[in-house]
Design an enzyme around this catalytic site. Sequence first.
Site, PDB file in Angstrom:
ATOM      1  N   ASP A 258       1.436 -18.016  -4.286  1.00  0.00           N
ATOM      2  CA  ASP A 258       2.143 -16.897  -4.928  1.00  0.00           C
ATOM      3  C   ASP A 258       1.144 -16.120  -5.778  1.00  0.00           C
ATOM      4  O   ASP A 258       1.193 -16.157  -7.010  1.00  0.00           O
ATOM      5  CB  ASP A 258       3.307 -17.420  -5.775  1.00  0.00           C
ATOM      6  CG  ASP A 258       4.068 -16.271  -6.427  1.00  0.00           C
ATOM      7  OD1 ASP A 258       3.943 -15.120  -5.950  1.00  0.00           O
ATOM      8  OD2 ASP A 258       4.779 -16.523  -7.421  1.00  0.00           O
TER       9      ASP A 258
ATOM     10  N   ASP B 255       0.846  -1.205   0.000  1.00  0.00           N
ATOM     11  CA  ASP B 255       0.000   0.000   0.000  1.00  0.00           C
ATOM     12  C   ASP B 255       0.876   1.248   0.000  1.00  0.00           C
ATOM     13  O   ASP B 255       2.094   1.164   0.093  1.00  0.00           O
ATOM     14  CB  ASP B 255      -0.935  -0.002   1.227  1.00  0.00           C
ATOM     15  CG  ASP B 255      -0.159   0.060   2.536  1.00  0.00           C
ATOM     16  OD1 ASP B 255       0.847  -0.671   2.666  1.00  0.00           O
ATOM     17  OD2 ASP B 255      -0.526   0.837   3.436  1.00  0.00           O
TER      18      ASP B 255
ATOM     19  N   GLU C 231       2.209 -10.349   0.685  1.00  0.00           N
ATOM     20  CA  GLU C 231       2.580  -8.945   0.568  1.00  0.00           C
ATOM     21  C   GLU C 231       4.073  -8.836   0.881  1.00  0.00           C
ATOM     22  O   GLU C 231       4.714  -9.807   1.288  1.00  0.00           O
ATOM     23  CB  GLU C 231       1.757  -8.087   1.555  1.00  0.00           C
ATOM     24  CG  GLU C 231       1.893  -6.598   1.293  1.00  0.00           C
ATOM     25  CD  GLU C 231       0.799  -5.748   1.939  1.00  0.00           C
ATOM     26  OE1 GLU C 231      -0.176  -6.310   2.452  1.00  0.00           O
ATOM     27  OE2 GLU C 231       0.932  -4.513   1.908  1.00  0.00           O
TER      28      GLU C 231
ATOM     29  N   HIS D 214       1.981  -8.969  -3.413  1.00  0.00           N
ATOM     30  CA  HIS D 214       0.879  -8.006  -3.299  1.00  0.00           C
ATOM     31  C   HIS D 214       1.523  -6.625  -3.161  1.00  0.00           C
ATOM     32  O   HIS D 214       1.877  -6.208  -2.067  1.00  0.00           O
ATOM     33  CB  HIS D 214       0.033  -8.348  -2.067  1.00  0.00           C
ATOM     34  CG  HIS D 214      -1.103  -7.407  -1.833  1.00  0.00           C
ATOM     35  ND1 HIS D 214      -2.343  -7.574  -2.391  1.00  0.00           N
ATOM     36  CD2 HIS D 214      -1.181  -6.265  -1.104  1.00  0.00           C
ATOM     37  CE1 HIS D 214      -3.147  -6.596  -2.022  1.00  0.00           C
ATOM     38  NE2 HIS D 214      -2.464  -5.782  -1.234  1.00  0.00           N
TER      39      HIS D 214
HETATM   40  O1  9MR Z   1       2.244  -6.737   9.028  1.00  0.00           O
HETATM   41  C1  9MR Z   1       0.980  -6.585   9.604  1.00  0.00           C
HETATM   42  C2  9MR Z   1       0.508  -7.902  10.171  1.00  0.00           C
HETATM   43  O2  9MR Z   1       1.368  -8.345  11.188  1.00  0.00           O
HETATM   44  C3  9MR Z   1      -0.913  -7.779  10.680  1.00  0.00           C
HETATM   45  O3  9MR Z   1      -1.374  -9.038  11.101  1.00  0.00           O
HETATM   46  C4  9MR Z   1      -1.799  -7.214   9.578  1.00  0.00           C
HETATM   47  C5  9MR Z   1      -3.231  -7.043  10.001  1.00  0.00           C
HETATM   48  O4  9MR Z   1      -3.354  -6.070  10.965  1.00  0.00           O
HETATM   49  O5  9MR Z   1      -1.285  -5.976   9.136  1.00  0.00           O
HETATM   50  C6  9MR Z   1      -0.003  -6.064   8.583  1.00  0.00           C
HETATM   51  O6  9MR Z   1       0.426  -4.835   8.233  1.00  0.00           O
HETATM   52  C7  9MR Z   1      -0.055  -4.291   7.037  1.00  0.00           C
HETATM   53  C8  9MR Z   1      -0.380  -2.845   7.350  1.00  0.00           C
HETATM   54  O7  9MR Z   1      -1.489  -2.798   8.218  1.00  0.00           O
HETATM   55  C9  9MR Z   1      -0.588  -2.003   6.138  1.00  0.00           C
HETATM   56  N1  9MR Z   1       0.508  -2.118   5.223  1.00  0.00           N
HETATM   57  C10 9MR Z   1       0.741  -3.504   4.817  1.00  0.00           C
HETATM   58  C11 9MR Z   1       1.071  -4.354   6.005  1.00  0.00           C
HETATM   59  C12 9MR Z   1       1.457  -5.777   5.604  1.00  0.00           C
HETATM   60  O8  9MR Z   1       0.398  -6.575   5.255  1.00  0.00           O
END
Ligand code: 9MR
Length: 567
Positions: free
Chosen positions: A527, A148, A536, A481
Amino acid sequence: MAIMVNQVGYEAEDAGKRAVASAPGGYVLKNAAGETVWRGEAGDAVRDPLCGETLYPLDFGSVRAAGKYRLENESGERSDTFAIGRDVFSGVHNAMVKALYFQRCGCALEEKYAGPYTHAACHMAESRIYGEGDRGLEARGGWHDAGDYGRYITPGAVTVGHLLYAYKLYPQSFRELLHIPESGNKVADVLNECRYELEWMLKMQREDGGVYHKLTAWQHAPFVMPEEDEDDFYAYPVSSLAVADFCACMALAARMYDSVDRMFAWRMEAAAKLSWQWLEKHPEPVLFVNPEGSNTGEYGDSTDADERLWAAAEMLLAARRGEDRSGYMAALQRILATGLAVTDFGWTDVAGFAALAVLTDFRQTAGKEIREIFRGQVLREADRLTDMSTRNVFGMAMEAEDFCWGSNMVVTNRGILLALAWEILRTEIKDMSRDQAREAAARMDRYQEVIQAQIDYLLGKNITGYSFVTGYGDHAYRHPHLRTTAADGIDEPMAGWVSGGPNGKPGDELAVREIPAGTPPMKCYLDREECYSLNEMTIYWNSSAVFVTAFLRSRALAVESHRDSGI
Ligand code: 9MR
Ligand code: ZN
């Protein structure tokens, strides 16, 4: 049927070079010319709790000649190719640092540095302060956090924390130029790259020392290039999590950049002090939850004790001679007295960074008693992890329930813990009796072996058969992602991105649909670009892995310099 290997390679001097196979019996190692250079047998069957299969360990440690190889068995099965060589992780290590450059926000990525992955300057508009009407904030810069386009303080601080400590402990692993705009300015490129984030973080601090938790849009952008994302960005409310992580990170960076750019170091030192004052004025936690209806990252937490611990540790070490340190010491003592664990290095739990600070401080500023608490916890955890590694065929410090969202950072953060334990013993060994020293050396070797197993897993020695770093390995994953990769029209993603990895409790629609309930955790991976809970990438998953490859490279380079000096 499979032969799982580290698809990047194995260090020539390593006494253990390990693969995992799904069939028992005889194996051969063939070089690029197809000649057999080693024969051996797989070890005894292991019912593996992480992937739910019966598998066989394979060790071909005796082979040292540099080259490209593959393993084969009697029924003609072949592994992916891999190298044996000296300093085999240099390429993947540098690519994982360079990857951060591709996340730079607020500037154009030029072809000279970005190759085909160019784009125009993104997110150039002024942001607004959430809840304060039209009040604006100029906060361009920093790295996009992940797939993001948000930028968040706590994960940013953790990323810089991993990288600065890696550089502090293993400077020899950061000598190469990375072809970023600052390259060649006589400053290590890892410091150049971190500065891009630090400059942005400074803009997120208020005059009273408070630090906005994050700078994001209200909703995640569609899969468009960043310069096409025209959403309004908001600075979200101050949290003590952000203030404390900011304070810690700035105090650490002030020390690290002092010899590079004193003015910049002073700015960071002053910013750290201001945020420390804010923390003193606000002793109660100010946590963060997303306002109703906003879906960008939350990075919430249930406690700020570990963040405050890290801040206190870094402030203590950054304090100048004659400065009153009692406030920092009191904070350390108070938080440690609660029995808080100090062994993790993620954005939820940053207490391990306090351990890194205190235990790598050769002046021993924190004093014996506090050091001993950190030291004891780190060594006990290292022994627990080493023990854990004997209970799965991959020899790794992971248990089934550790395969969460971003499990690859659990893998690499455990590598960091083991590297810190290794470092503690290294500094103590010279004062030991001969017997003690022998025992400590054996313990260090075990730690290193498990660190190696963590990286072997990341680079392909796992049940999915994927290397979890783009561009590295015959079967590297290719569909992170990641909005830029999805939108840029280029087939291959940029190299060097660590995937979040297998997640036993998948959280995205596609993964939930495609992965049957009860699938063993290491197999819960696809994948697929849609799978944000499995595939991601983030800046902090990379930085954690960088720490571990920096450690392994430093070991490899030490072996080489010994050879060069004839020892
Ligand atoms: O890395 C984060 C993971 O540990 C959490 O379980 C998840 C859900 O809250 O969020 C991940 O962080 C994301 C973040 O909120 C927004 N940018 C992408 C991150 C990776 O997925
Ligand atoms: Zn941007």
